[in-house]
Scaffold this active site. Structure first.
Site, PDB file in Angstrom:
ATOM      1  N   ARG A 279       0.827  -1.199   0.000  1.00  7.12           N
ATOM      2  CA  ARG A 279       0.000   0.000   0.000  1.00  7.12           C
ATOM      3  C   ARG A 279       0.865   1.255   0.000  1.00  7.12           C
ATOM      4  O   ARG A 279       2.027   1.239   0.391  1.00  7.12           O
ATOM      5  CB  ARG A 279      -0.911   0.014   1.235  1.00  7.12           C
ATOM      6  CG  ARG A 279      -1.986  -1.044   1.233  1.00  7.12           C
ATOM      7  CD  ARG A 279      -2.854  -0.926   2.482  1.00  7.12           C
ATOM      8  NE  ARG A 279      -2.073  -1.056   3.709  1.00  7.12           N
ATOM      9  CZ  ARG A 279      -1.682  -0.052   4.471  1.00  7.12           C
ATOM     10  NH1 ARG A 279      -1.999   1.194   4.153  1.00  7.12           N
ATOM     11  NH2 ARG A 279      -0.976  -0.261   5.564  1.00  7.12           N
TER      12      ARG A 279
ATOM     13  N   LYS B  30      -8.529  -2.526   0.744  1.00  8.39           N
ATOM     14  CA  LYS B  30      -8.409  -1.691   1.933  1.00  8.39           C
ATOM     15  C   LYS B  30      -9.208  -0.391   1.826  1.00  8.39           C
ATOM     16  O   LYS B  30      -9.609   0.176   2.838  1.00  8.39           O
ATOM     17  CB  LYS B  30      -6.938  -1.386   2.220  1.00  8.39           C
ATOM     18  CG  LYS B  30      -6.154  -2.603   2.691  1.00  8.39           C
ATOM     19  CD  LYS B  30      -6.787  -3.264   3.910  1.00  8.39           C
ATOM     20  CE  LYS B  30      -5.939  -4.403   4.452  1.00  8.39           C
ATOM     21  NZ  LYS B  30      -6.597  -5.117   5.578  1.00  8.39           N
TER      22      LYS B  30
ATOM     23  N   HIS C  71     -10.287  -4.968  12.268  1.00 12.46           N
ATOM     24  CA  HIS C  71      -9.242  -5.570  11.442  1.00 12.46           C
ATOM     25  C   HIS C  71      -8.781  -6.833  12.151  1.00 12.46           C
ATOM     26  O   HIS C  71      -7.821  -6.831  12.913  1.00 12.46           O
ATOM     27  CB  HIS C  71      -8.088  -4.580  11.264  1.00 12.46           C
ATOM     28  CG  HIS C  71      -7.024  -5.071  10.331  1.00 12.46           C
ATOM     29  ND1 HIS C  71      -5.705  -4.724  10.460  1.00 12.46           N
ATOM     30  CD2 HIS C  71      -7.099  -5.873   9.231  1.00 12.46           C
ATOM     31  CE1 HIS C  71      -4.997  -5.295   9.498  1.00 12.46           C
ATOM     32  NE2 HIS C  71      -5.823  -5.994   8.741  1.00 12.46           N
TER      33      HIS C  71
ATOM     34  N   SER D 198       0.176  -7.093  10.024  1.00 11.26           N
ATOM     35  CA  SER D 198       0.754  -7.997   9.035  1.00 11.26           C
ATOM     36  C   SER D 198       1.977  -8.707   9.604  1.00 11.26           C
ATOM     37  O   SER D 198       2.851  -8.085  10.208  1.00 11.26           O
ATOM     38  CB  SER D 198       1.143  -7.202   7.789  1.00 11.26           C
ATOM     39  OG  SER D 198       1.711  -8.029   6.818  1.00 11.26           O
TER      40      SER D 198
ATOM     41  N   LYS E 155      -2.095 -13.696  12.022  1.00 13.91           N
ATOM     42  CA  LYS E 155      -3.551 -13.591  12.090  1.00 13.91           C
ATOM     43  C   LYS E 155      -4.245 -14.616  11.178  1.00 13.91           C
ATOM     44  O   LYS E 155      -5.122 -15.362  11.613  1.00 13.91           O
ATOM     45  CB  LYS E 155      -3.947 -12.161  11.708  1.00 13.91           C
ATOM     46  CG  LYS E 155      -5.403 -11.816  11.753  1.00 13.91           C
ATOM     47  CD  LYS E 155      -5.610 -10.314  11.835  1.00 13.91           C
ATOM     48  CE  LYS E 155      -4.790  -9.533  10.847  1.00 13.91           C
ATOM     49  NZ  LYS E 155      -5.277  -9.651   9.458  1.00 13.91           N
ATOM     50  N   THR E 156      -3.839 -14.654   9.930  1.00 11.36           N
ATOM     51  CA  THR E 156      -4.436 -15.589   8.979  1.00 11.36           C
ATOM     52  C   THR E 156      -4.062 -17.028   9.314  1.00 11.36           C
ATOM     53  O   THR E 156      -4.898 -17.935   9.290  1.00 11.36           O
ATOM     54  CB  THR E 156      -3.979 -15.252   7.545  1.00 11.36           C
ATOM     55  OG1 THR E 156      -4.402 -13.920   7.223  1.00 11.36           O
ATOM     56  CG2 THR E 156      -4.571 -16.216   6.536  1.00 11.36           C
TER      57      THR E 156
ATOM     58  N   ASP F  69      -9.724 -11.444   7.798  1.00  7.74           N
ATOM     59  CA  ASP F  69      -9.094 -10.122   7.890  1.00  7.74           C
ATOM     60  C   ASP F  69     -10.012  -8.990   8.352  1.00  7.74           C
ATOM     61  O   ASP F  69      -9.549  -8.079   9.035  1.00  7.74           O
ATOM     62  CB  ASP F  69      -8.501  -9.741   6.532  1.00  7.74           C
ATOM     63  CG  ASP F  69      -7.501  -8.605   6.628  1.00  7.74           C
ATOM     64  OD1 ASP F  69      -6.613  -8.662   7.480  1.00  7.74           O
ATOM     65  OD2 ASP F  69      -7.620  -7.645   5.839  1.00  7.74           O
TER      66      ASP F  69
ATOM     67  N   ARG G   7       1.632 -12.276  -1.916  1.00  2.47           N
ATOM     68  CA  ARG G   7       0.238 -12.486  -1.507  1.00  2.47           C
ATOM     69  C   ARG G   7      -0.499 -13.443  -2.434  1.00  2.47           C
ATOM     70  O   ARG G   7      -0.164 -13.586  -3.610  1.00  2.47           O
ATOM     71  CB  ARG G   7      -0.509 -11.148  -1.512  1.00  2.47           C
ATOM     72  CG  ARG G   7       0.004 -10.113  -0.532  1.00  2.47           C
ATOM     73  CD  ARG G   7      -0.638 -10.266   0.815  1.00  2.47           C
ATOM     74  NE  ARG G   7      -0.219  -9.240   1.756  1.00  2.47           N
ATOM     75  CZ  ARG G   7      -0.796  -9.044   2.932  1.00  2.47           C
ATOM     76  NH1 ARG G   7      -1.832  -9.776   3.291  1.00  2.47           N
ATOM     77  NH2 ARG G   7      -0.356  -8.106   3.753  1.00  2.47           N
TER      78      ARG G   7
END
Length: 522
Positions: free
Chosen positions: A54, A194, A213, A231, A235-236, A250, A314
């Site tokens: 980003r 996003k 988030h 990130s 989390k994932t 997410d 990704r």
């Protein structure tokens, strides 16, 4: 002679706009347009040029009467004046009107139909449209809680900062009055995802829904767990559990009825991905998946260990590519919340229980650390604080989200844990990364209620409540000072990190005394 004023509806009537193509058709177009190639596993492999992440310094919210008093204006939510936006919009629409082909799809955000946002996406690239189709909910609502938002994405259009009021040739400009997001000057597709998340973070709290988030899953008994983290914190990975159904990986909303996924897909990091460590993610990457900046070998087999293009590799795939998912992507109220941090200083315990005030303190802090080598100029670990574990996507004041979280924790009796997926036995370069198998064991114990009756000891500096045992985890690992070679060096490091927490939290002047007191003791 004045230029013709265009609008999106007129643009969509043009013959060069391909509408509502299937996944297979979008893959065919992307390959025909030389936008990417098929990998051996069937995924579409693309590169995003110089932008592999980003561009937060190029993100703007248009200042108008509808949002002027609500936005937390500053370096995160930079204002753009309405006249500049309208001028830029016309430039982009004229550019898109002259393009060889455009792609259009209709989708949605928000799996709870009471809070669904219709989303329309117009892109210059076929693969950007494919990305949107995979990441958002497929069904475009005929009746919805909110008026539609349209994303217009022109990756090769470059703004003129002196004329357009941008900071560079790149821009992500969001207008709540026009209900449009303009994206240009970057090929990184994450900006699509996003930007709509930012829109939902503005709209949902006004409907008394906390936008978050985080990832979420649910056990067979209906027990819901939320996983917050920046990130690289896991989390994932940690929410993808064979014994629990995935709600989403997410972005979620938490309403009076429970938790719901905002998206319809997953955007998983693939660096060092393997079937052994993350089987659900590995096996989800198949035909229709978009692989971003993943290096392929001569046989077009993805090399997930190769970070020569970026560490931010990704995969974008629909949530239905995961076997054990909750259908629809909704569940009841959470029983457990897990805050994830990758502490490169090796200071924080691998797991600790938080009081409500500590939960709000660490939610507002949103701590993790950048590692040496991951960004230009970063030569040693750096403490990073991202409010509510998602500062770049929060249009409202942070205290709004934290207050809502505290009220929900109280109302539903939620237990909150802080889990360190980072380093132990020393800082990055000296200690070692926490074993994923141990972290999974600790998280599973927390989520399944196995830690509820285990005694805890208090961390002397951070005040965190550390369990004295977790079945399947070495006892010494649970108290970080015990695995450092020198306890005095650990104390110095812990004190230094605590001071960073305190310095960061000083900006939250409106936080209650109880929340301020829940931080580390310096």
């Amino acid at each position: 002679m004045p230029m013709t004023v265009l609008n999106i509806e007129e643009l969509l009537k043009k013959e060069h706009v391909f509408k509502q193509l299937s996944v297979a058709e979008l893959v065919e177009h992307a390959i025909r347009n030389k936008e990417g190639v098929l990998a051996e596993n069937g995924a579409l492999s693309v590169e995003t040029g110089k932008f592999t992440g980003r561009s937060p310094k190029d993100k703007f919210i248009v200042r108008d009467d509808s949002c002027e008093m609500h936005i937390d204006w500053g370096h995160v939510n930079q204002p753009m004046e309405s006249d500049k936006f309208e001028q830029l919009l016309q430039k982009v629409l004229r550019y898109m009107n002259e393009a060889d082909q455009l792609y259009y799809t209709e989708a949605a955000a928000g799996a709870d139909t009471h809070f669904t946002l219709p989303v329309r996406v117009v892109t210059e690239y076929a693969w950007h449209n494919l990305f949107a189709k995979q990441l958002f909910l497929r069904e475009y609502p005929t009746v919805a809680a909110f008026e539609p938002f349209t994303v217009v994405y022109a990756p090769h259009f470059k703004a003129d900062p002196a004329v357009d009021g941008t900071n560079s040739e790149t821009f992500i400009a969001m207008s709540f009055e026009h209900r449009i997001v303009l994206i240009g000057g970057t090929e990184y597709a994450g900006e699509i995802k996003k930007s709509i998340f930012s829109v939902m973070n503005y709209l949902l709290p006004q409907q008394e829904v906390l936008s978050m988030h985080c990832s979420a899953n649910v056990g067979h008994g209906g027990d819901v767990a939320l996983f917050f983290g920046l990130s690289g914190t896991g989390k994932t990975t940690l929410s993808a559990d064979d014994s629990r159904q995935l709600i989403g990986d997410d972005e979620h909303g938490w309403s009076h009825d429970g938790v719901f996924n905002i998206e319809g897909g997953c955007y998983a990091k693939t660096v060092n991905l393997s079937r052994e460590k993350e089987p659900q993610i590995f096996d989800a990457i198949r035909f229709g998946t978009v692989l971003e900046n993943v290096v392929l070998d001569d046989a077009r087999i993805p090399d997930y260990d190769d970070t020569s293009l970026t560490e931010n590799t990704r995969a974008a795939y629909p949530i239905t590519a995961i076997d054990n998912i909750a259908i629809p992507s909704r569940a009841g109220h959470p029983k457990t919340i897990v805050f994830l941090t990758a502490d490169a200083y090796g200071v924080l315990p691998p797991i600790s229980k938080l009081t409500k005030e500590q939960a709000m303190y660490h939610f507002l802090s949103g701590y993790t650390s950048k590692l040496a080598g991951t960004e230009r100029g970063v030569t040693e670990p750096e403490a990073t604080f991202s409010t509510c574990f998602g500062s770049p996507f929060l249009p409202l004041i942070p205290e709004k989200y934290a207050t809502m979280l505290g009220e929900l924790i109280d109302r539903h009796g939620v237990t909150v844990y802080l889990v360190n997926t980072g380093w132990t036995g020393g800082a990055y370069g000296t200690g070692s990364r926490m074993k994923l198998s141990y972290t999974r064991t600790m998280v599973n114990a927390a989520v399944n209620g196995l830690l509820a009756d285990i005694p805890t000891e208090e961390h002397p500096i951070f005040g965190l409540h550390m369990p004295i045992e977790v079945p399947g985890v070495p006892t010494d690992l649970l108290n970080p000072v015990k695995v450092w070679a020198d306890a005095s060096v650990y104390e110095q490091q812990a004190t230094a990190l605590a001071q960073k927490f305190t310095q960061n939290f000083a900006r939250f002047e409106s936080a209650t005394d109880a929340i301020k007191a829940a931080g580390p003791r310096v």
